[in-house]
Design a protein around this motif. Sequence first.
Motif, PDB file in Angstrom:
ATOM      1  N   UNK A 179      -1.804  24.816 -21.741  1.00  0.00           N
ATOM      2  CA  UNK A 179      -3.249  24.864 -21.914  1.00  0.00           C
ATOM      3  C   UNK A 179      -3.633  23.654 -22.749  1.00  0.00           C
ATOM      4  N   UNK A 180      -4.529  22.835 -22.202  1.00  0.00           N
ATOM      5  CA  UNK A 180      -4.923  21.598 -22.869  1.00  0.00           C
ATOM      6  C   UNK A 180      -6.288  21.771 -23.516  1.00  0.00           C
ATOM      7  N   UNK A 181      -6.437  21.215 -24.696  1.00  0.00           N
ATOM      8  CA  UNK A 181      -7.710  21.223 -25.421  1.00  0.00           C
ATOM      9  C   UNK A 181      -8.349  19.852 -25.234  1.00  0.00           C
ATOM     10  N   UNK A 182      -9.260  19.747 -24.261  1.00  0.00           N
ATOM     11  CA  UNK A 182      -9.861  18.451 -23.959  1.00  0.00           C
ATOM     12  C   UNK A 182     -10.718  17.954 -25.120  1.00  0.00           C
ATOM     13  N   UNK A 183     -11.280  18.875 -25.886  1.00  0.00           N
ATOM     14  CA  UNK A 183     -12.058  18.475 -27.060  1.00  0.00           C
ATOM     15  C   UNK A 183     -11.153  17.824 -28.111  1.00  0.00           C
ATOM     16  N   UNK A 184      -9.999  18.421 -28.365  1.00  0.00           N
ATOM     17  CA  UNK A 184      -9.064  17.855 -29.338  1.00  0.00           C
ATOM     18  C   UNK A 184      -8.527  16.504 -28.858  1.00  0.00           C
ATOM     19  N   UNK A 185      -8.281  16.392 -27.562  1.00  0.00           N
ATOM     20  CA  UNK A 185      -7.804  15.120 -27.022  1.00  0.00           C
ATOM     21  C   UNK A 185      -8.863  14.033 -27.180  1.00  0.00           C
ATOM     22  N   UNK A 186     -10.123  14.393 -26.962  1.00  0.00           N
ATOM     23  CA  UNK A 186     -11.203  13.422 -27.144  1.00  0.00           C
ATOM     24  C   UNK A 186     -11.316  13.006 -28.606  1.00  0.00           C
ATOM     25  N   UNK A 187     -11.235  13.969 -29.517  1.00  0.00           N
ATOM     26  CA  UNK A 187     -11.303  13.638 -30.935  1.00  0.00           C
ATOM     27  C   UNK A 187     -10.154  12.710 -31.335  1.00  0.00           C
ATOM     28  N   UNK A 188      -8.970  12.953 -30.769  1.00  0.00           N
ATOM     29  CA  UNK A 188      -7.827  12.101 -31.080  1.00  0.00           C
ATOM     30  C   UNK A 188      -8.061  10.670 -30.594  1.00  0.00           C
ATOM     31  N   UNK A 189      -8.591  10.529 -29.384  1.00  0.00           N
ATOM     32  CA  UNK A 189      -8.845   9.192 -28.860  1.00  0.00           C
ATOM     33  C   UNK A 189      -9.947   8.493 -29.652  1.00  0.00           C
ATOM     34  N   UNK A 190     -10.974   9.239 -30.031  1.00  0.00           N
ATOM     35  CA  UNK A 190     -12.052   8.650 -30.826  1.00  0.00           C
ATOM     36  C   UNK A 190     -11.549   8.237 -32.204  1.00  0.00           C
ATOM     37  N   UNK A 191     -10.717   9.065 -32.813  1.00  0.00           N
ATOM     38  CA  UNK A 191     -10.162   8.707 -34.116  1.00  0.00           C
ATOM     39  C   UNK A 191      -9.354   7.426 -34.020  1.00  0.00           C
ATOM     40  N   UNK A 192      -8.614   7.281 -32.917  1.00  0.00           N
ATOM     41  CA  UNK A 192      -7.854   6.057 -32.715  1.00  0.00           C
ATOM     42  C   UNK A 192      -8.736   4.834 -32.579  1.00  0.00           C
ATOM     43  N   UNK A 193      -9.981   5.052 -32.148  1.00  0.00           N
ATOM     44  CA  UNK A 193     -10.942   3.954 -32.008  1.00  0.00           C
ATOM     45  C   UNK A 193     -11.804   3.790 -33.254  1.00  0.00           C
ATOM     46  N   UNK A 194     -11.486   4.540 -34.320  1.00  0.00           N
ATOM     47  CA  UNK A 194     -12.206   4.404 -35.564  1.00  0.00           C
ATOM     48  C   UNK A 194     -13.471   5.230 -35.653  1.00  0.00           C
ATOM     49  N   UNK A 195     -13.617   6.238 -34.794  1.00  0.00           N
ATOM     50  CA  UNK A 195     -14.813   7.078 -34.794  1.00  0.00           C
ATOM     51  C   UNK A 195     -14.416   8.489 -35.228  1.00  0.00           C
ATOM     52  N   UNK A 196     -14.919   8.909 -36.373  1.00  0.00           N
ATOM     53  CA  UNK A 196     -14.529  10.214 -36.924  1.00  0.00           C
ATOM     54  C   UNK A 196     -15.707  11.165 -37.106  1.00  0.00           C
ATOM     55  N   UNK A 197     -16.938  10.677 -36.944  1.00  0.00           N
ATOM     56  CA  UNK A 197     -18.121  11.542 -37.084  1.00  0.00           C
ATOM     57  C   UNK A 197     -18.409  12.162 -35.727  1.00  0.00           C
ATOM     58  N   UNK A 198     -17.741  13.269 -35.444  1.00  0.00           N
ATOM     59  CA  UNK A 198     -17.769  13.886 -34.112  1.00  0.00           C
ATOM     60  C   UNK A 198     -18.255  15.321 -34.227  1.00  0.00           C
ATOM     61  N   UNK A 199     -19.222  15.688 -33.400  1.00  0.00           N
ATOM     62  CA  UNK A 199     -19.818  17.023 -33.418  1.00  0.00           C
ATOM     63  C   UNK A 199     -19.679  17.672 -32.029  1.00  0.00           C
ATOM     64  N   UNK A 200     -20.068  18.942 -31.932  1.00  0.00           N
ATOM     65  CA  UNK A 200     -19.989  19.653 -30.664  1.00  0.00           C
ATOM     66  C   UNK A 200     -18.593  20.163 -30.383  1.00  0.00           C
ATOM     67  N   UNK A 201     -18.335  20.433 -29.116  1.00  0.00           N
ATOM     68  CA  UNK A 201     -17.010  20.883 -28.722  1.00  0.00           C
ATOM     69  C   UNK A 201     -16.802  22.372 -28.804  1.00  0.00           C
ATOM     70  N   UNK A 202     -17.883  23.159 -28.781  1.00  0.00           N
ATOM     71  CA  UNK A 202     -17.735  24.604 -28.936  1.00  0.00           C
ATOM     72  C   UNK A 202     -17.960  25.385 -27.651  1.00  0.00           C
ATOM     73  N   UNK A 203     -18.103  24.693 -26.517  1.00  0.00           N
ATOM     74  CA  UNK A 203     -18.440  25.369 -25.271  1.00  0.00           C
ATOM     75  C   UNK A 203     -17.229  25.529 -24.362  1.00  0.00           C
ATOM     76  N   UNK A 204     -17.373  26.408 -23.350  1.00  0.00           N
ATOM     77  CA  UNK A 204     -16.391  26.484 -22.272  1.00  0.00           C
ATOM     78  C   UNK A 204     -17.123  26.735 -20.965  1.00  0.00           C
ATOM     79  N   UNK A 205     -17.165  25.727 -20.123  1.00  0.00           N
ATOM     80  CA  UNK A 205     -17.869  25.859 -18.854  1.00  0.00           C
ATOM     81  C   UNK A 205     -17.208  26.898 -17.948  1.00  0.00           C
ATOM     82  N   UNK A 206     -15.881  26.958 -17.949  1.00  0.00           N
ATOM     83  CA  UNK A 206     -15.175  27.841 -17.019  1.00  0.00           C
ATOM     84  C   UNK A 206     -15.377  29.315 -17.335  1.00  0.00           C
TER      85      UNK A 206
END
Length: 260
Positions: A208-235
């Motif tokens: 089971x993959x957490x796409x929100x966590x993966x996005x936060x990890x990629x953003x952190x790698x790009x120097x972006x840490x002010x990240x909001x949202x990520x509480x939904x599940x479309x499925x």
Amino acid sequence: MSNPWLLPHWPGLPDNIGVLSTTRRGGVSPAPYDDGHGGGGLNLGTHVGDLSAQVAANRALLRAALPADPLWLSQVHGTAVLNVAEADPRQVPEADACIATAPGKVCVIMTADCLPVLFADRQGKTVGAAHAGWRGLVSGVLENTVAAMRAAGAGELTVWLGPAIGPDQFEVGPEVRQAFLGEAGDAAGAQRVEAAFRAIAGKPGKYLADIYALARARLQGAGVTDVHGGEFCTASSAARFYSYRRDGVTGRQASLIWLK
């Protein structure tokens, strides 16, 4: 009917930036593009089998809430980023992210499980939007969007993660996990990636993959840490969102951002 829009909770967003995310509610499309409650659905995708007249009517309903027509993209799970002001409005460009640096230029991303990511700089001078399924994420669509915004003069960035498939529903194979590990960059990045995958009991090699966590990890790698949202599940939210993985044939919702 209550407001069909989802208005992001995005602390610190500059006042001169407009943002909204649609749901499946508030439109005219019949099943399987309906609103999940027996009424018309707000399908915004022209490529999913819905009648073009119904999609046009839905887009007109959305347009009434916007300062201008959004620049609809042909999304291909790639990493191309374009500036809305430089695009030909008569064309549907192939890209998976866009930025805007002038008022009244609307960035839009359509999704039905993939992750919509909205960007703004804290000076209120530049905004952006990216379509981040796992292929786009691992290939660098978020990093490319950050780079395009910085090249356009953006300062400190803030980000909102819109409605996507949740961490209890997104089942993937080992190749997805390995692809992210292969692009992790360093030990800290690999640790963040590892934490985003949970092995599924009784299904060897499945996660089971957490796409929100993966996005936060990629953003952190790009120097972006002010990240909001990520509480939904479309499925798992059939009454609110379209989900390709859940339904197969379904509509598309949109996430939009613009400078006022």
